[in-house]
Design an enzyme around this catalytic site. Structure first.
Site, PDB file in Angstrom:
ATOM      1  N   GLY A  94       0.825  -1.200   0.000  1.00 23.38           N
ATOM      2  CA  GLY A  94       0.000   0.000   0.000  1.00 23.38           C
ATOM      3  C   GLY A  94       0.864   1.256   0.000  1.00 23.38           C
ATOM      4  N   CYS A  95       2.186   1.060   0.005  1.00 18.95           N
ATOM      5  CA  CYS A  95       3.127   2.181  -0.075  1.00 18.95           C
ATOM      6  C   CYS A  95       3.729   2.193  -1.471  1.00 18.95           C
ATOM      7  CB  CYS A  95       4.256   2.006   0.942  1.00 18.95           C
ATOM      8  SG  CYS A  95       3.718   1.970   2.650  1.00 18.95           S
ATOM      9  N   GLU A  96       3.887   3.392  -2.050  1.00 14.53           N
ATOM     10  CA  GLU A  96       4.559   3.486  -3.342  1.00 14.53           C
ATOM     11  C   GLU A  96       6.038   3.170  -3.193  1.00 14.53           C
ATOM     12  OE1 GLU A  96       3.925   7.152  -5.407  1.00 14.53           O
ATOM     13  OE2 GLU A  96       1.771   6.814  -5.574  1.00 14.53           O
ATOM     14  N   SER A  97       6.628   3.633  -2.084  1.00 14.98           N
ATOM     15  CA  SER A  97       8.028   3.322  -1.788  1.00 14.98           C
ATOM     16  C   SER A  97       8.066   1.966  -1.103  1.00 14.98           C
ATOM     17  CB  SER A  97       8.611   4.365  -0.836  1.00 14.98           C
ATOM     18  OG  SER A  97       8.449   5.652  -1.359  1.00 14.98           O
ATOM     19  N   GLY A 138       0.112   5.464   2.303  1.00 20.33           N
ATOM     20  CA  GLY A 138       1.225   4.606   2.712  1.00 20.33           C
ATOM     21  C   GLY A 138       1.416   4.608   4.218  1.00 20.33           C
TER      22      GLY A 138
END
Length: 135
Positions: free
Chosen positions: A50-53, A121
């Site tokens: 759920g985090c882009e990073s 995120g």
């Protein structure tokens, strides 16, 4: 509910920062304080989805209280994670469940800089912390 000492320190430091540039520098510095994760801990089971990073989270119960460590491949995210950790580390699970993430980042003066994807995120990180605390 009173703030943990380190959370109050973060609040004081960010309140003293003049504008976004100073806060961004402060975030980078706070991110460097994160307790490192081992390569073995940077595995898929500890990955926060759920985090882009890329973000990894490890939680350890210490009696009734929780201690979390986290890592990310992105400098700004490491800073955001660091100020999240000072707010939640040492809390029992029930207090962890009551944390208002948006309110905490607004108190730090960082709320407006949180893009929807960063906000999502960080919410995913907090959700995983709560899941660990109630597992």
């Amino acid at each position: 509910m009173s703030l943990p000492t380190q959370a109050q320190d973060a609040l004081d430091a960010f309140a003293a920062a003049g504008g976004w540039e100073q806060r961004a520098r402060l975030l980078m510095q706070w991110g460097e304080r994160l307790e490192p994760l081992t390569d073995a801990e940077r595995n898929d089971a500890n990955r926060v989805h759920g985090c882009e990073s890329q973000v990894w989270l490890v939680g350890e119960p210490q009696g009734a209280r929780w201690h979390f460590r986290t890592a990310s491949d992105a400098r700004l995210i490491r800073g955001l994670l660091a100020v999240l950790l000072v707010r939640v580390n040492g809390l029992p699970g029930d207090e962890l469940a009551a944390i208002d993430l948006a309110d905490w980042f607004n108190q730090l003066g960082l709320g407006r800089q949180l893009s929807p994807s960063r906000s999502n995120g960080l919410n995913a990180v907090l959700k995983k912390m709560r899941e660990l605390a109630h597992a």
